[in-house]
Design an enzyme around this catalytic site. Sequence first.
Site, PDB file in Angstrom:
ATOM      1  N   ASP A  80      11.334   6.823  14.231  1.00  0.00           N
ATOM      2  CA  ASP A  80      10.045   6.302  13.769  1.00  0.00           C
ATOM      3  C   ASP A  80       8.967   6.359  14.850  1.00  0.00           C
ATOM      4  O   ASP A  80       7.784   6.324  14.541  1.00  0.00           O
ATOM      5  CB  ASP A  80      10.199   4.873  13.256  1.00  0.00           C
ATOM      6  CG  ASP A  80      10.896   4.818  11.900  1.00  0.00           C
ATOM      7  OD1 ASP A  80      11.152   5.893  11.311  1.00  0.00           O
ATOM      8  OD2 ASP A  80      11.176   3.702  11.423  1.00  0.00           O
ATOM      9  N   LYS A 128       9.420   2.671  -5.441  1.00  0.00           N
ATOM     10  CA  LYS A 128      10.375   1.710  -4.894  1.00  0.00           C
ATOM     11  C   LYS A 128      10.019   0.297  -5.350  1.00  0.00           C
ATOM     12  O   LYS A 128       8.863  -0.117  -5.250  1.00  0.00           O
ATOM     13  CB  LYS A 128      10.355   1.740  -3.361  1.00  0.00           C
ATOM     14  CG  LYS A 128      10.749   3.064  -2.758  1.00  0.00           C
ATOM     15  CD  LYS A 128      10.565   3.055  -1.254  1.00  0.00           C
ATOM     16  CE  LYS A 128      10.861   4.420  -0.670  1.00  0.00           C
ATOM     17  NZ  LYS A 128      10.550   4.468   0.764  1.00  0.00           N
ATOM     18  N   TYR A 138      15.942  -2.318  -1.943  1.00  0.00           N
ATOM     19  CA  TYR A 138      14.989  -1.588  -2.775  1.00  0.00           C
ATOM     20  C   TYR A 138      15.680  -0.653  -3.755  1.00  0.00           C
ATOM     21  O   TYR A 138      16.686  -0.040  -3.459  1.00  0.00           O
ATOM     22  CB  TYR A 138      13.931  -0.852  -1.956  1.00  0.00           C
ATOM     23  CG  TYR A 138      14.390  -0.039  -0.776  1.00  0.00           C
ATOM     24  CD1 TYR A 138      14.370   1.352  -0.815  1.00  0.00           C
ATOM     25  CD2 TYR A 138      14.795  -0.658   0.401  1.00  0.00           C
ATOM     26  CE1 TYR A 138      14.753   2.096   0.292  1.00  0.00           C
ATOM     27  CE2 TYR A 138      15.172   0.085   1.507  1.00  0.00           C
ATOM     28  CZ  TYR A 138      15.154   1.463   1.441  1.00  0.00           C
ATOM     29  OH  TYR A 138      15.532   2.205   2.527  1.00  0.00           O
ATOM     30  N   HIS A 143       7.527   5.580   5.837  1.00  0.00           N
ATOM     31  CA  HIS A 143       8.319   6.650   5.239  1.00  0.00           C
ATOM     32  C   HIS A 143       7.870   6.991   3.826  1.00  0.00           C
ATOM     33  O   HIS A 143       7.318   6.162   3.120  1.00  0.00           O
ATOM     34  CB  HIS A 143       9.797   6.235   5.175  1.00  0.00           C
ATOM     35  CG  HIS A 143      10.356   5.826   6.499  1.00  0.00           C
ATOM     36  ND1 HIS A 143      11.180   4.748   6.642  1.00  0.00           N
ATOM     37  CD2 HIS A 143      10.210   6.350   7.737  1.00  0.00           C
ATOM     38  CE1 HIS A 143      11.528   4.619   7.910  1.00  0.00           C
ATOM     39  NE2 HIS A 143      10.945   5.581   8.603  1.00  0.00           N
TER      40      HIS A 143
END
Length: 181
Positions: free
Chosen positions: A166, A71, A130, A61
């Site tokens: 996904d 991140k 994250y 992603h």
Amino acid sequence: MQITEHRLKGLFEIQPKVFKDERGYFLESYNQKIFENYGLNMNFVQDNQSYSVQGVVRGLHMQKEPFAQGKLVRVVTGKALDVVVDVRKHSPTFGQWASFVLDSELCNMVYVPPGFAHGFSALQNCIFSYKCTHVYDKASELGILWNDTSLHIDWQVPAPIVSEKDNVLLSFEEFKKINPF
């Protein structure tokens, strides 16, 4: 805190000092001044957390500008294989990937800058956490198929559990045609 830049420029592995005793442990997971000493000047605006059972694969992603995210990732419990792909089209490492075993026992982390596709596989049941430099924006979301044959990523799980979303992301070849990075 030990911060090491990876061969994929802008990507950092971080090992905090962990103070353990009979009660448990304490660590500093983020310190703005220390990060700035390594050129990591970022402003985190959103924290995310997910739980994944062993064998889950999430990714790959990213978000395009103006919502591209840096991140700071780690696992709170368990173990995961963190995977990043350099998608910066003018980078000498474009299309190359790296992986890191994030382990709650080691308390290690990775900083993934904007311009990288990101995903992970749960090597054990894990809570994945994250910090993000931009808020999530659905319209800016992009992704690359986790099992793209041109990337040859070894997710280190024998029977991946993958979401419908996904499983229908872009191939790397399709992504290169629209690459906003």
